[in-house]
Design a protein around this motif. Sequence first.
Motif, PDB file in Angstrom:
ATOM      1  N   GLY A  69       2.219   8.698  -0.279  1.00 41.07           N
ATOM      2  CA  GLY A  69       2.516   8.661  -1.574  1.00 41.07           C
ATOM      3  C   GLY A  69       3.272   7.150  -1.885  1.00 41.07           C
ATOM      4  N   LYS A  70       3.216   6.241  -1.109  1.00 35.95           N
ATOM      5  CA  LYS A  70       4.152   5.190  -1.392  1.00 35.95           C
ATOM      6  C   LYS A  70       3.804   4.530  -2.554  1.00 35.95           C
ATOM      7  N   SER A  71       2.598   4.212  -2.925  1.00 33.17           N
ATOM      8  CA  SER A  71       2.144   3.293  -3.930  1.00 33.17           C
ATOM      9  C   SER A  71       2.570   4.306  -5.445  1.00 33.17           C
ATOM     10  N   THR A  72       2.282   5.395  -5.250  1.00 30.09           N
ATOM     11  CA  THR A  72       2.749   6.165  -6.464  1.00 30.09           C
ATOM     12  C   THR A  72       4.237   6.065  -6.726  1.00 30.09           C
ATOM     13  N   GLN A  73       4.869   6.272  -5.723  1.00 30.19           N
ATOM     14  CA  GLN A  73       6.431   5.868  -6.002  1.00 30.19           C
ATOM     15  C   GLN A  73       6.592   4.409  -6.330  1.00 30.19           C
TER      16      GLN A  73
END
Length: 211
Positions: A15-19
């Motif tokens: 979930g890196k891109s979301t954060q």
Amino acid sequence: MAGLFITLEGGDGAGKSTQAALLEAWLQESGHPVVRTREPGGTDLGVEIREMVLHRRGHISPRAEALLYAADRAHHVATVVRPALERGDIVLQDRYLDSSVAYQGAGRILGADEVRSLSLWATEELLPDLTVLLDLDEAAGRERLDRSRTQYDRLEAEAAEFHGRVRSAFLALAEAEPTRFLVLDASLPVDEIATAVRERVASLLPAATDD
Ligand code: TYD
């Protein structure tokens, strides 16, 4: 350097891109100049390297793979990241040298120290001010990927043991540098993770613009 260098790390599906998107929006609302970027692929040259290293058919030897990521990183730091930090911007980056230590060092078993040295040479020793590690069990990461992907890239397609080694390596890196790393449980709700990230980032911002 005047700016702030923040990297996001973690296994595939953490979930890196979301954060990164949430943090970017929050920083921009507070009036901070933000450069959001990623590796591999944060420059024109990097886009070509990314295509090779992730989608090329056929075998790439582990050392060649490590050098391709390092080449992408060297060019990215020299032409995008350092200039932005020198301007005083906040650089928000999806993956950096810890990914090489985890994926090439542990995943491909090239060794953490050698791979780290290669990246430090490539970047003239540039380390992030903060690295957010989104930690997720590799089986949970795989499930998330299965829901969002129709095809895997070369690294995602590796076996569960590979991704288990990557996860352990990230955790070992965080343990070795507790001041640089913020480790968060990536299975928590998105908002809870975002709040924890903001709190830490706020503590690093200049007091006058801290809100
Ligand atoms: P990423 O851009 O996070 O993938 P996606 O956009 O498809 O979610 O990363 C691409 C892949 O490259 C990922 O599997 C991790 C790998 N990688 C390395 O093996 N070494 C590195 O140094 C970097 C930066 C990435």
